[in-house]
Design a protein around this motif. Structure first.
Motif, PDB file in Angstrom:
ATOM      1  N   GLY A  93      99.589 -49.941  27.905  1.00  0.00           N
ATOM      2  CA  GLY A  93      98.134 -49.982  27.836  1.00  0.00           C
ATOM      3  C   GLY A  93      97.481 -51.141  28.548  1.00  0.00           C
ATOM      4  O   GLY A  93      96.246 -51.194  28.621  1.00  0.00           O
ATOM      5  N   GLN A  96      95.387 -50.076  31.881  1.00  0.00           N
ATOM      6  CA  GLN A  96      94.206 -49.295  31.493  1.00  0.00           C
ATOM      7  C   GLN A  96      93.164 -50.163  30.807  1.00  0.00           C
ATOM      8  O   GLN A  96      91.954 -50.001  31.026  1.00  0.00           O
ATOM      9  CB  GLN A  96      94.638 -48.147  30.568  1.00  0.00           C
ATOM     10  CG  GLN A  96      95.583 -47.157  31.212  1.00  0.00           C
ATOM     11  CD  GLN A  96      97.052 -47.528  31.091  1.00  0.00           C
ATOM     12  OE1 GLN A  96      97.395 -48.690  30.816  1.00  0.00           O
ATOM     13  NE2 GLN A  96      97.938 -46.551  31.288  1.00  0.00           N
ATOM     14  N   THR A  97      93.627 -51.105  29.971  1.00  0.00           N
ATOM     15  CA  THR A  97      92.696 -52.001  29.280  1.00  0.00           C
ATOM     16  C   THR A  97      91.998 -52.919  30.273  1.00  0.00           C
ATOM     17  O   THR A  97      90.772 -53.131  30.190  1.00  0.00           O
ATOM     18  CB  THR A  97      93.438 -52.833  28.218  1.00  0.00           C
ATOM     19  OG1 THR A  97      94.056 -51.952  27.277  1.00  0.00           O
ATOM     20  CG2 THR A  97      92.474 -53.756  27.493  1.00  0.00           C
ATOM     21  N   GLU A  99      91.444 -52.345  33.380  1.00  0.00           N
ATOM     22  CA  GLU A  99      90.504 -51.519  34.146  1.00  0.00           C
ATOM     23  C   GLU A  99      89.214 -51.293  33.364  1.00  0.00           C
ATOM     24  O   GLU A  99      88.109 -51.383  33.917  1.00  0.00           O
ATOM     25  CB  GLU A  99      91.168 -50.179  34.480  1.00  0.00           C
ATOM     26  CG  GLU A  99      90.422 -49.359  35.501  1.00  0.00           C
ATOM     27  CD  GLU A  99      91.211 -48.136  35.936  1.00  0.00           C
ATOM     28  OE1 GLU A  99      90.571 -47.116  36.203  1.00  0.00           O
ATOM     29  OE2 GLU A  99      92.452 -48.208  36.000  1.00  0.00           O
ATOM     30  N   SER A 100      89.337 -51.039  32.080  1.00  0.00           N
ATOM     31  CA  SER A 100      88.154 -50.825  31.231  1.00  0.00           C
ATOM     32  C   SER A 100      87.314 -52.094  31.129  1.00  0.00           C
ATOM     33  O   SER A 100      86.082 -52.043  31.153  1.00  0.00           O
ATOM     34  CB  SER A 100      88.583 -50.371  29.833  1.00  0.00           C
ATOM     35  OG  SER A 100      89.219 -49.114  29.877  1.00  0.00           O
TER      36      SER A 100
END
Length: 222
Positions: A93, A96-97, A99-100
């Motif tokens: 994760g 993805q984290t 990127e968020s």
């Protein structure tokens, strides 16, 4: 509470699992010295306070000569630099984290006790370098975590006041550095902590990196 404007991450044990590469480099050094090999669990207990401390702990644990530490640290760094990202992986994760968080417009930094060159090599090999606006390594300044200076340098580069920042780490030195710098602290419950996570003194604990997102979203809207 002041809205959150920047996030600072530790590297080893927080963003990436680097224990196998550190174990391999440590054992290569120990083999050269005719000393016993150390297990992955042993190496994990030695990680977190910089290369010199890792080597010192390994040498002491295997009956080597601590008086030769400067020479041994220099040799370890050469061994590790050549193979710092062979088995190192981002924790689940993490990409993805990050990127968020970038989509939220937050500047991100890495503050680690790992040497700068190895840090950059790992971040680039995992495709993570582009997420970070600045990186402060263990050899960037004379001081390392738990001293606040590396955290304060990152904040100065980002143009963010300490009270508007959050530090994410896995160990006591991350929380202590954050506290000393006047920064909020969050700790992950994985990684290489040298004491129970509940005793680290962090404001929040998270079990996975994606658990950070609702905390951040709430704090940026504070």
């Amino acid at each position: 509470m002041i809205p959150l404007k920047a996030i600072i991450f530790d590297l080893d044990g927080t963003l990436v699992d680097s224990a196998r590469d550190l174990q391999n480099a440590t054992n290569a050094l120990l083999a050269e010295e005719g000393l016993r090999q150390v297990s992955l669990a042993e190496v994990k207990s030695m990680i977190g306070d910089g290369a010199a401390k890792l080597v010192e702990r390994a040498i002491v644990a295997t009956g080597g000569d601590p008086a030769r530490l400067p020479e041994l640290v220099a040799r370890f760094l050469k061994i590790y630099a050549a193979n710092s990202s062979c088995h190192t992986e981002a924790y689940p994760g993490v990409p993805q984290t990050l990127e968020s968080l970038k989509r939220l417009g937050l500047p991100l930094a890495v503050v680690t006790n790992k040497p700068y060159a190895a840090t950059i090599d790992i971040l680039e090999s995992l495709g993570l370098r582009g997420f970070f606006d600045t990186v402060v390594g263990g050899d960037t300044l004379p001081e390392r975590k738990p001293h606040p200076a590396p955290v304060l340098m990152a904040l100065q580069r980002l143009g963010v006041e300490p009270e508007a920042a959050l530090m994410i780490g896995d160990n006591y030195h991350d929380v202590q550095a954050a506290r000393a710098a006047g920064v909020r602290a969050c700790a992950v419950t994985y990684g290489y902590s040298h004491k129970p996570h509940a005793e680290l003194g962090a404001d929040r604990l998270i079990d996975t990196m994606p658990d950070l997102l609702p905390i951040i979203e709430g704090a940026t809207a504070a």
